[in-house]
Enzyme design. Structure first.
Site, PDB file in Angstrom:
ATOM      1  N   ASN A 114     -12.965  -3.635   2.372  1.00  0.00           N
ATOM      2  CA  ASN A 114     -14.034  -2.636   2.418  1.00  0.00           C
ATOM      3  C   ASN A 114     -14.876  -2.670   1.141  1.00  0.00           C
ATOM      4  O   ASN A 114     -14.344  -2.806   0.042  1.00  0.00           O
ATOM      5  CB  ASN A 114     -13.424  -1.240   2.576  1.00  0.00           C
ATOM      6  CG  ASN A 114     -12.640  -1.100   3.865  1.00  0.00           C
ATOM      7  OD1 ASN A 114     -13.013  -1.656   4.892  1.00  0.00           O
ATOM      8  ND2 ASN A 114     -11.543  -0.360   3.813  1.00  0.00           N
TER       9      ASN A 114
ATOM     10  N   HIS B  34     -10.271  -5.291  -3.378  1.00  0.00           N
ATOM     11  CA  HIS B  34      -8.922  -5.565  -2.854  1.00  0.00           C
ATOM     12  C   HIS B  34      -9.011  -6.020  -1.403  1.00  0.00           C
ATOM     13  O   HIS B  34      -9.940  -5.660  -0.683  1.00  0.00           O
ATOM     14  CB  HIS B  34      -8.014  -4.341  -2.971  1.00  0.00           C
ATOM     15  CG  HIS B  34      -8.610  -3.096  -2.401  1.00  0.00           C
ATOM     16  ND1 HIS B  34      -9.559  -2.353  -3.070  1.00  0.00           N
ATOM     17  CD2 HIS B  34      -8.410  -2.451  -1.228  1.00  0.00           C
ATOM     18  CE1 HIS B  34      -9.908  -1.319  -2.347  1.00  0.00           C
ATOM     19  NE2 HIS B  34      -9.234  -1.359  -1.209  1.00  0.00           N
TER      20      HIS B  34
ATOM     21  N   GLN C  23     -14.606   2.143   1.566  1.00  0.00           N
ATOM     22  CA  GLN C  23     -13.906   1.830   0.306  1.00  0.00           C
ATOM     23  C   GLN C  23     -13.634   3.119  -0.453  1.00  0.00           C
ATOM     24  O   GLN C  23     -14.558   3.893  -0.719  1.00  0.00           O
ATOM     25  CB  GLN C  23     -14.747   0.878  -0.561  1.00  0.00           C
ATOM     26  CG  GLN C  23     -14.013   0.415  -1.820  1.00  0.00           C
ATOM     27  CD  GLN C  23     -14.802  -0.629  -2.616  1.00  0.00           C
ATOM     28  OE1 GLN C  23     -15.997  -0.830  -2.382  1.00  0.00           O
ATOM     29  NE2 GLN C  23     -14.133  -1.272  -3.549  1.00  0.00           N
TER      30      GLN C  23
ATOM     31  N   HIS D 174      -6.922  -6.006   2.189  1.00  0.00           N
ATOM     32  CA  HIS D 174      -5.817  -5.409   2.947  1.00  0.00           C
ATOM     33  C   HIS D 174      -5.267  -6.447   3.929  1.00  0.00           C
ATOM     34  O   HIS D 174      -6.031  -7.078   4.665  1.00  0.00           O
ATOM     35  CB  HIS D 174      -6.306  -4.254   3.827  1.00  0.00           C
ATOM     36  CG  HIS D 174      -6.852  -3.074   3.106  1.00  0.00           C
ATOM     37  ND1 HIS D 174      -6.099  -1.941   2.887  1.00  0.00           N
ATOM     38  CD2 HIS D 174      -8.079  -2.819   2.584  1.00  0.00           C
ATOM     39  CE1 HIS D 174      -6.858  -1.035   2.260  1.00  0.00           C
ATOM     40  NE2 HIS D 174      -8.062  -1.549   2.075  1.00  0.00           N
TER      41      HIS D 174
ATOM     42  N   ASP E 165       0.848  -1.189   0.000  1.00  0.00           N
ATOM     43  CA  ASP E 165       0.000   0.000   0.000  1.00  0.00           C
ATOM     44  C   ASP E 165       0.890   1.247   0.000  1.00  0.00           C
ATOM     45  O   ASP E 165       1.843   1.340   0.778  1.00  0.00           O
ATOM     46  CB  ASP E 165      -0.922  -0.014   1.233  1.00  0.00           C
ATOM     47  CG  ASP E 165      -2.069   0.971   1.106  1.00  0.00           C
ATOM     48  OD1 ASP E 165      -1.800   2.181   0.934  1.00  0.00           O
ATOM     49  OD2 ASP E 165      -3.229   0.527   1.184  1.00  0.00           O
TER      50      ASP E 165
HETATM   51  P1  AMP Z   1      -9.832   1.208   0.495  1.00  0.00           P
HETATM   52  O1  AMP Z   1      -9.977   2.456   1.310  1.00  0.00           O
HETATM   53  O2  AMP Z   1     -10.223  -0.043   1.215  1.00  0.00           O
HETATM   54  O3  AMP Z   1     -10.540   1.361  -0.839  1.00  0.00           O
HETATM   55  O4  AMP Z   1      -8.288   1.059   0.226  1.00  0.00           O
HETATM   56  C1  AMP Z   1      -7.632   1.691  -0.822  1.00  0.00           C
HETATM   57  C2  AMP Z   1      -6.166   1.653  -0.495  1.00  0.00           C
HETATM   58  O5  AMP Z   1      -5.440   1.962  -1.665  1.00  0.00           O
HETATM   59  C3  AMP Z   1      -5.747   2.655   0.577  1.00  0.00           C
HETATM   60  O6  AMP Z   1      -5.192   1.955   1.693  1.00  0.00           O
HETATM   61  C4  AMP Z   1      -4.696   3.516  -0.134  1.00  0.00           C
HETATM   62  O7  AMP Z   1      -3.619   3.864   0.697  1.00  0.00           O
HETATM   63  C5  AMP Z   1      -4.259   2.619  -1.276  1.00  0.00           C
HETATM   64  N1  AMP Z   1      -3.733   3.304  -2.424  1.00  0.00           N
HETATM   65  C6  AMP Z   1      -4.224   4.404  -3.015  1.00  0.00           C
HETATM   66  N2  AMP Z   1      -3.459   4.754  -4.077  1.00  0.00           N
HETATM   67  C7  AMP Z   1      -2.472   3.826  -4.153  1.00  0.00           C
HETATM   68  C8  AMP Z   1      -1.361   3.633  -5.036  1.00  0.00           C
HETATM   69  N3  AMP Z   1      -1.120   4.442  -6.071  1.00  0.00           N
HETATM   70  N4  AMP Z   1      -0.556   2.566  -4.814  1.00  0.00           N
HETATM   71  C9  AMP Z   1      -0.792   1.741  -3.778  1.00  0.00           C
HETATM   72  N5  AMP Z   1      -1.804   1.867  -2.917  1.00  0.00           N
HETATM   73  C10 AMP Z   1      -2.646   2.905  -3.092  1.00  0.00           C
END
Ligand code: AMP
Ligand code: ZN
Length: 138
Positions: free
Chosen positions: A86, A99, A93, A101, A30
């Site tokens: 999420n 995805h 989300q 985590h 992440d």
């Molecule tokens: P969610 O809030 O469950 O949709 O998680 C999305 C996740 O994507 C968050 O933990 C962000 O930190 C992560 N994220 C957003 N942009 C990137 C990126 N460019 N590379 C890797 N992770 C990312």
């Protein structure tokens, strides 16, 4: 999905710290982690959430999560982990591409995955149980 950040990562249009990939999914670090070694497991196919993902694909992603977690534990020496997934804005989300985590937990860290427990009656529990049991037709 042209405007999906995870599709761009899958396609290589946006760089990512990839730790593993096969023909079906990619595991990356992440970019804005909750903790050190916060991993995301992302299917290569654009599917939004748990409500639309093909269950067998979800199974393979979680199977990989269960294989990777002890490897992460051994590599970084932690003993605790949250597995978070999420679905929808209200649920937190922010990227509408399914995805998982994997978030290592350390003593006194600043991660917060919690909720206030509701006080329900036995009757309320039974109503919910009954409605759901009657709906399940697998
Ligand atoms: P969610 O809030 O469950 O949709 O998680 C999305 C996740 O994507 C968050 O933990 C962000 O930190 C992560 N994220 C957003 N942009 C990137 C990126 N460019 N590379 C890797 N992770 C990312
Ligand atoms: Zn996508």
């Amino acid at each position: 999905m042209s405007d999906c950040i995870f599709c761009k990562i899958i396609n290589g249009d946006i760089p990512s710290a990839t730790i593993y990939e096969n023909d079906e999914f990619k595991a990356i670090l992440d970019r804005f982690p909750a903790n050190k070694c916060h991993v995301l497991i992302i299917p290569k196919k654009h599917v939004e959430n748990i409500f639309s993902i093909e269950p067998k694909l979800a199974g393979r992603l979680f199977e990989f999560a269960a294989k990777l977690a002890p490897i992460m534990k051994k590599t970084f020496g932690f003993d605790n982990m949250n597995v978070v997934q999420n679905n929808g804005v209200i649920a937190g989300q922010t990227v509408n591409h399914f995805h998982i985590h994997l978030i290592p937990r350390y003593e006194n860290d600043s991660v917060n995955v919690s909720w206030k427990q509701l006080e329900l009656t036995d009757e309320q529990i039974e109503q919910t149980r009954n409605a759901l049991e009657e709906s399940i037709n697998l």
